[in-house]
Design a protein around this motif. Structure first.
Motif, PDB file in Angstrom:
ATOM      1  N   LEU A   1      -0.122  14.409  -1.746  1.00 47.05           N
ATOM      2  CA  LEU A   1      -0.122  13.873  -0.396  1.00 47.05           C
ATOM      3  C   LEU A   1      -1.508  13.377  -0.104  1.00 47.05           C
ATOM      4  O   LEU A   1      -1.849  12.369   0.585  1.00 47.05           O
ATOM      5  N   ALA A   2      -2.564  14.066  -0.543  1.00 39.61           N
ATOM      6  CA  ALA A   2      -3.938  13.669  -0.432  1.00 39.61           C
ATOM      7  C   ALA A   2      -4.385  12.304  -0.818  1.00 39.61           C
ATOM      8  O   ALA A   2      -5.164  11.606  -0.205  1.00 39.61           O
ATOM      9  N   ILE A   3      -3.678  11.832  -1.930  1.00 39.94           N
ATOM     10  CA  ILE A   3      -3.786  10.405  -2.560  1.00 39.94           C
ATOM     11  C   ILE A   3      -3.183   9.279  -1.470  1.00 39.94           C
ATOM     12  O   ILE A   3      -4.027   8.391  -1.294  1.00 39.94           O
ATOM     13  N   VAL A   4      -2.042   9.794  -0.796  1.00 40.31           N
ATOM     14  CA  VAL A   4      -1.586   8.799   0.368  1.00 40.31           C
ATOM     15  C   VAL A   4      -2.481   8.991   1.224  1.00 40.31           C
ATOM     16  O   VAL A   4      -2.781   7.793   1.858  1.00 40.31           O
ATOM     17  N   ALA A   5      -2.876   9.910   1.588  1.00 35.32           N
ATOM     18  CA  ALA A   5      -3.869  10.046   2.750  1.00 35.32           C
ATOM     19  C   ALA A   5      -5.208   9.255   2.693  1.00 35.32           C
ATOM     20  O   ALA A   5      -5.712   8.446   3.317  1.00 35.32           O
ATOM     21  N   ARG A   6      -5.722   9.280   1.430  1.00 36.74           N
ATOM     22  CA  ARG A   6      -7.003   8.779   0.984  1.00 36.74           C
ATOM     23  C   ARG A   6      -6.807   7.092   1.191  1.00 36.74           C
ATOM     24  O   ARG A   6      -7.467   6.328   1.369  1.00 36.74           O
ATOM     25  N   ASP A   7      -5.531   6.692   0.596  1.00 39.05           N
ATOM     26  CA  ASP A   7      -5.235   5.265   0.700  1.00 39.05           C
ATOM     27  C   ASP A   7      -5.050   4.993   2.047  1.00 39.05           C
ATOM     28  O   ASP A   7      -5.521   3.629   2.346  1.00 39.05           O
ATOM     29  N   ALA A   8      -4.752   5.594   2.874  1.00 42.46           N
ATOM     30  CA  ALA A   8      -4.828   5.249   4.415  1.00 42.46           C
ATOM     31  C   ALA A   8      -6.260   4.960   4.763  1.00 42.46           C
ATOM     32  O   ALA A   8      -6.510   4.074   5.885  1.00 42.46           O
ATOM     33  N   VAL A   9      -6.994   5.984   4.456  1.00 45.36           N
ATOM     34  CA  VAL A   9      -8.339   5.877   5.016  1.00 45.36           C
ATOM     35  C   VAL A   9      -9.092   4.584   4.463  1.00 45.36           C
ATOM     36  O   VAL A   9      -9.616   4.013   5.233  1.00 45.36           O
TER      37      VAL A   9
ATOM     38  N   GLU B   1      -7.844  15.525   7.345  1.00 51.03           N
ATOM     39  CA  GLU B   1      -7.675  16.754   6.753  1.00 51.03           C
ATOM     40  C   GLU B   1      -6.919  16.746   5.432  1.00 51.03           C
ATOM     41  O   GLU B   1      -7.207  17.456   4.449  1.00 51.03           O
ATOM     42  N   ALA B   2      -5.899  15.944   5.621  1.00 47.21           N
ATOM     43  CA  ALA B   2      -5.084  15.600   4.480  1.00 47.21           C
ATOM     44  C   ALA B   2      -5.660  14.875   3.524  1.00 47.21           C
ATOM     45  O   ALA B   2      -5.649  15.349   2.077  1.00 47.21           O
ATOM     46  N   ALA B   3      -6.713  13.938   3.712  1.00 49.01           N
ATOM     47  CA  ALA B   3      -7.353  13.322   2.594  1.00 49.01           C
ATOM     48  C   ALA B   3      -8.501  14.140   1.824  1.00 49.01           C
ATOM     49  O   ALA B   3      -8.808  13.597   0.855  1.00 49.01           O
ATOM     50  N   GLN B   4      -8.922  15.101   2.503  1.00 43.83           N
ATOM     51  CA  GLN B   4     -10.174  15.929   1.675  1.00 43.83           C
ATOM     52  C   GLN B   4      -9.477  17.028   1.097  1.00 43.83           C
ATOM     53  O   GLN B   4     -10.439  17.646   0.175  1.00 43.83           O
ATOM     54  N   ARG B   5      -8.328  17.144   0.705  1.00 42.71           N
ATOM     55  CA  ARG B   5      -7.835  17.717  -0.422  1.00 42.71           C
ATOM     56  C   ARG B   5      -7.949  17.254  -1.746  1.00 42.71           C
ATOM     57  O   ARG B   5      -8.147  16.336  -2.028  1.00 42.71           O
ATOM     58  N   GLY B   6      -8.264  18.231  -2.491  1.00 39.08           N
ATOM     59  CA  GLY B   6      -8.491  17.962  -4.093  1.00 39.08           C
ATOM     60  C   GLY B   6      -7.061  17.036  -4.417  1.00 39.08           C
ATOM     61  O   GLY B   6      -6.040  17.492  -4.173  1.00 39.08           O
ATOM     62  N   VAL B   7      -7.409  16.208  -5.321  1.00 44.22           N
ATOM     63  CA  VAL B   7      -6.257  15.421  -5.841  1.00 44.22           C
ATOM     64  C   VAL B   7      -6.163  15.332  -7.310  1.00 44.22           C
ATOM     65  O   VAL B   7      -7.285  15.562  -8.064  1.00 44.22           O
ATOM     66  N   PRO B   8      -5.096  15.460  -7.808  1.00 47.73           N
ATOM     67  CA  PRO B   8      -4.880  15.265  -9.414  1.00 47.73           C
ATOM     68  C   PRO B   8      -5.523  14.035 -10.070  1.00 47.73           C
ATOM     69  O   PRO B   8      -5.362  12.972  -9.429  1.00 47.73           O
TER      70      PRO B   8
ATOM     71  N   LEU C   1      -7.475   1.829   3.730  1.00 45.86           N
ATOM     72  CA  LEU C   1      -6.768   0.743   4.248  1.00 45.86           C
ATOM     73  C   LEU C   1      -7.240   0.492   5.716  1.00 45.86           C
ATOM     74  O   LEU C   1      -7.881  -0.577   6.082  1.00 45.86           O
ATOM     75  N   PHE C   2      -7.384   1.489   6.458  1.00 46.87           N
ATOM     76  CA  PHE C   2      -7.977   1.725   7.794  1.00 46.87           C
ATOM     77  C   PHE C   2      -9.465   1.006   7.949  1.00 46.87           C
ATOM     78  O   PHE C   2      -9.761   0.592   9.072  1.00 46.87           O
ATOM     79  N   SER C   3     -10.234   1.169   6.864  1.00 44.24           N
ATOM     80  CA  SER C   3     -11.680   1.096   7.046  1.00 44.24           C
ATOM     81  C   SER C   3     -12.289   0.145   6.158  1.00 44.24           C
ATOM     82  O   SER C   3     -13.281  -0.408   6.104  1.00 44.24           O
ATOM     83  N   GLY C   4     -11.116  -0.528   5.231  1.00 43.46           N
ATOM     84  CA  GLY C   4     -11.452  -1.469   4.199  1.00 43.46           C
ATOM     85  C   GLY C   4     -11.351  -3.011   4.333  1.00 43.46           C
ATOM     86  O   GLY C   4     -11.028  -3.230   5.788  1.00 43.46           O
ATOM     87  N   LYS C   5     -11.241  -3.909   3.866  1.00 42.19           N
ATOM     88  CA  LYS C   5     -11.474  -5.158   3.989  1.00 42.19           C
ATOM     89  C   LYS C   5     -10.015  -5.679   4.365  1.00 42.19           C
ATOM     90  O   LYS C   5     -10.087  -6.744   5.179  1.00 42.19           O
TER      91      LYS C   5
ATOM     92  N   ARG D   1       0.921  -1.163  -0.164  1.00 40.49           N
ATOM     93  CA  ARG D   1      -0.108   0.066  -0.128  1.00 40.49           C
ATOM     94  C   ARG D   1       0.778   1.136   0.000  1.00 40.49           C
ATOM     95  O   ARG D   1       1.920   1.436   0.635  1.00 40.49           O
ATOM     96  N   ILE D   2       0.590   2.273  -0.776  1.00 41.36           N
ATOM     97  CA  ILE D   2       1.324   3.478  -0.933  1.00 41.36           C
ATOM     98  C   ILE D   2       1.323   4.225   0.543  1.00 41.36           C
ATOM     99  O   ILE D   2       2.401   4.948   0.787  1.00 41.36           O
ATOM    100  N   SER D   3       0.224   4.152   1.286  1.00 46.18           N
ATOM    101  CA  SER D   3       0.380   4.815   2.608  1.00 46.18           C
ATOM    102  C   SER D   3       1.321   4.153   3.537  1.00 46.18           C
ATOM    103  O   SER D   3       2.339   4.788   4.211  1.00 46.18           O
TER     104      SER D   3
END
Length: 198
Positions: A133-141, A103-110, A143-147, A23-25
């Protein structure tokens, strides 16, 4: 910044950065090498952060990445590290770390764009580093909430500090990589069993 060549060795290290977590995070967390041993910082400046983004396959950040942006990246990374440790140790996460991540995950991503050949992706233009970095943060979200939230592991290699996602069928994977830590452990066990009397 000119792009460095991407190199991969047997254990999938690219320009000295380990990419063995799945995982990237978690790969971002690994930019502190030998955690809890000698804690070697690998994101030392904007250029090293840009290099990590490049070798990880993430969109490029606008140059230059200043020291305040590097510090924000480290704050995010350490929040992900503590949240990962809490998940592995089955302890309650610290609310401040959750807030940093959210907060990091809610930023706009490319967003990637499909090329006119209909097959390849046209890379986005460089964007502010916080959007990458928002891409990294969303990956962590995710990961922590997924299967795989209960399949996050700490490598059992004696000199390894990496976390990884265990996608093995039985859920009993012990090392971040068989080629890296697994073979070392197997070799050490073999030598111990077959060593003669002192």
């Amino acid at each position: 910044m000119s792009r460095p060549p991407v190199t991969e060795t047997k254990d999938q290290r690219r320009l000295g950065f380990p990419f063995r977590s799945g995982r990237i995070s978690l790969d971002f967390v690994a930019t502190v090498a030998k955690r809890d041993m000698n804690d070697r910082e690998m994101i030392t400046d904007g250029e090293s952060l840009q290099t990590w983004l490049w070798v990880s396959g993430l969109p490029a950040a606008k140059d230059p990445i200043d020291e305040s942006a590097v510090e924000r990246a480290r704050v995010l990374r350490e929040a992900i590290n503590r949240l990962t440790r809490a998940r592995v140790d089955e302890t309650r996460p610290v609310p401040t770390d959750v807030e940093i991540l959210n907060e990091a995950a809610q930023r706009g991503v490319p967003f990637p764009k499909l090329d006119y050949d209909g097959l390849s992706v046209h890379p986005s233009a460089p964007v502010p580093v916080d959007q990458v970095l928002a891409i990294v943060a969303r990956d962590a979200v995710e990961l922590f909430s997924g299967k795989y939230h209960d399949r996050i592991r700490r490598c059992l290699g004696h000199d390894c500090s990496l976390y990884f996602v265990d996608r093995s069928r039985q859920g009993v994977r012990r090392w971040c990589s068989m080629a890296a830590c697994g073979e070392k452990a197997s070799s050490a066990t073999y030598r111990k069993r077959h060593s003669g009397p002192a």
